[in-house]
Scaffold this active site. Sequence first.
Site, PDB file in Angstrom:
ATOM      1  N   PHE A 119       0.875  -1.168   0.000  1.00 54.67           N
ATOM      2  CA  PHE A 119       0.000   0.000   0.000  1.00 54.67           C
ATOM      3  C   PHE A 119       0.915   1.221   0.000  1.00 54.67           C
ATOM      4  O   PHE A 119       1.682   1.439   0.942  1.00 54.67           O
ATOM      5  CB  PHE A 119      -0.901   0.005   1.243  1.00 54.67           C
ATOM      6  CG  PHE A 119      -1.754   1.235   1.371  1.00 54.67           C
ATOM      7  CD1 PHE A 119      -2.878   1.398   0.573  1.00 54.67           C
ATOM      8  CD2 PHE A 119      -1.445   2.219   2.302  1.00 54.67           C
ATOM      9  CE1 PHE A 119      -3.678   2.537   0.695  1.00 54.67           C
ATOM     10  CE2 PHE A 119      -2.237   3.354   2.428  1.00 54.67           C
ATOM     11  CZ  PHE A 119      -3.362   3.509   1.619  1.00 54.67           C
ATOM     12  N   TRP A 131       0.318  -4.573   2.463  1.00 55.04           N
ATOM     13  CA  TRP A 131      -1.072  -4.537   2.023  1.00 55.04           C
ATOM     14  C   TRP A 131      -1.913  -5.395   2.951  1.00 55.04           C
ATOM     15  O   TRP A 131      -1.589  -6.544   3.215  1.00 55.04           O
ATOM     16  CB  TRP A 131      -1.197  -5.042   0.588  1.00 55.04           C
ATOM     17  CG  TRP A 131      -2.626  -5.027   0.104  1.00 55.04           C
ATOM     18  CD1 TRP A 131      -3.504  -6.064   0.090  1.00 55.04           C
ATOM     19  CD2 TRP A 131      -3.339  -3.898  -0.400  1.00 55.04           C
ATOM     20  NE1 TRP A 131      -4.727  -5.654  -0.391  1.00 55.04           N
ATOM     21  CE2 TRP A 131      -4.661  -4.330  -0.707  1.00 55.04           C
ATOM     22  CE3 TRP A 131      -3.004  -2.550  -0.636  1.00 55.04           C
ATOM     23  CZ2 TRP A 131      -5.618  -3.473  -1.232  1.00 55.04           C
ATOM     24  CZ3 TRP A 131      -3.963  -1.711  -1.161  1.00 55.04           C
ATOM     25  CH2 TRP A 131      -5.259  -2.178  -1.449  1.00 55.04           C
ATOM     26  N   GLY A 174      -8.189  -7.761   4.521  1.00 56.61           N
ATOM     27  CA  GLY A 174      -9.143  -7.729   5.620  1.00 56.61           C
ATOM     28  C   GLY A 174     -10.386  -6.967   5.199  1.00 56.61           C
ATOM     29  O   GLY A 174     -10.698  -6.864   4.022  1.00 56.61           O
ATOM     30  N   ASP A 218     -11.061  11.318  12.989  1.00 58.53           N
ATOM     31  CA  ASP A 218     -12.027  10.770  12.017  1.00 58.53           C
ATOM     32  C   ASP A 218     -12.207   9.283  12.295  1.00 58.53           C
ATOM     33  O   ASP A 218     -11.820   8.438  11.484  1.00 58.53           O
ATOM     34  CB  ASP A 218     -11.558  11.001  10.581  1.00 58.53           C
ATOM     35  CG  ASP A 218     -12.617  10.593   9.553  1.00 58.53           C
ATOM     36  OD1 ASP A 218     -13.789  10.381   9.950  1.00 58.53           O
ATOM     37  OD2 ASP A 218     -12.288  10.487   8.368  1.00 58.53           O
TER      38      ASP A 218
END
Length: 266
Positions: A34, A72, A75, A162
């Site tokens: 990622f 990465w 899930g 957030d």
Amino acid sequence: MEQHVLGSDWLITPAGGTSGEAYLAENSQNQKLFLKRNSSPFLAILSAEGIVPKLVWTKRLADGDVITAQKWLEGRVLSKGEMQQDTVVQLMSKIHHSSEILHLFMRMGKKPLEPWHFLVQLQEKARSLSSSDKMFMKRVTQFLSNHVHHVENQRKVVCHADVNHENWLLGEDHHLYLIDWDNAVLADPAMDLSMMLYQYIPRSNWETWLDQYGVTLDQSLLARIQWYRVAQSLSYYLWHLEQNDYPESEKWKKQLLNEQSLFIDH
């Protein structure tokens, strides 16, 4: 994302998200990373603490941008109902009580988000928008101004800011992660607690949830949680108004109006 960051053996594709700066990299050996451009500089400590997926490497590009590569994560995001699980409150408590995360964040030169500063930002944003709801916004900001003394001079922690259920990822190894730290701030923990409690925890369970988190729900904490609920709801309302997303802005306006009976009036 420049291909030479990894080499010709890797295929880099957008990974979605609102920032447009996240990518999935795959090679012929089925390895996956990622990638993100200019993600939070304290990703390394979050990785070391097991709060985000493992950081593999960091590279600075010629233009000054920094690319981070994380393992990465296979899930899924948590459902709204799963946000009541013990693992969520335990991870939230771990983050807010971590001296390592706090000290690193402070060493980065981050200034605390004081409630009065948050309020001024909201007032300025409200004034800049041409809306028929000027009286409504004035009423809400007046409430925040009248009650700002309840949230002043509070202990600051690193708040994610957030804690939406879509930022909580459960890995295949059943390890829980909280991702997307780009909006993290040094603030009153009530900022995160407010979003968590109002969105996912039934009011009758607040005392139990907060006890697991490590605090007692008294009138002072309740006032802070409610203040940040109003401030964040107004922030979301103004943001959607700015984006011309009127259905979503109307939703936040209704929420503010519906919840005013809950506010403490000291």
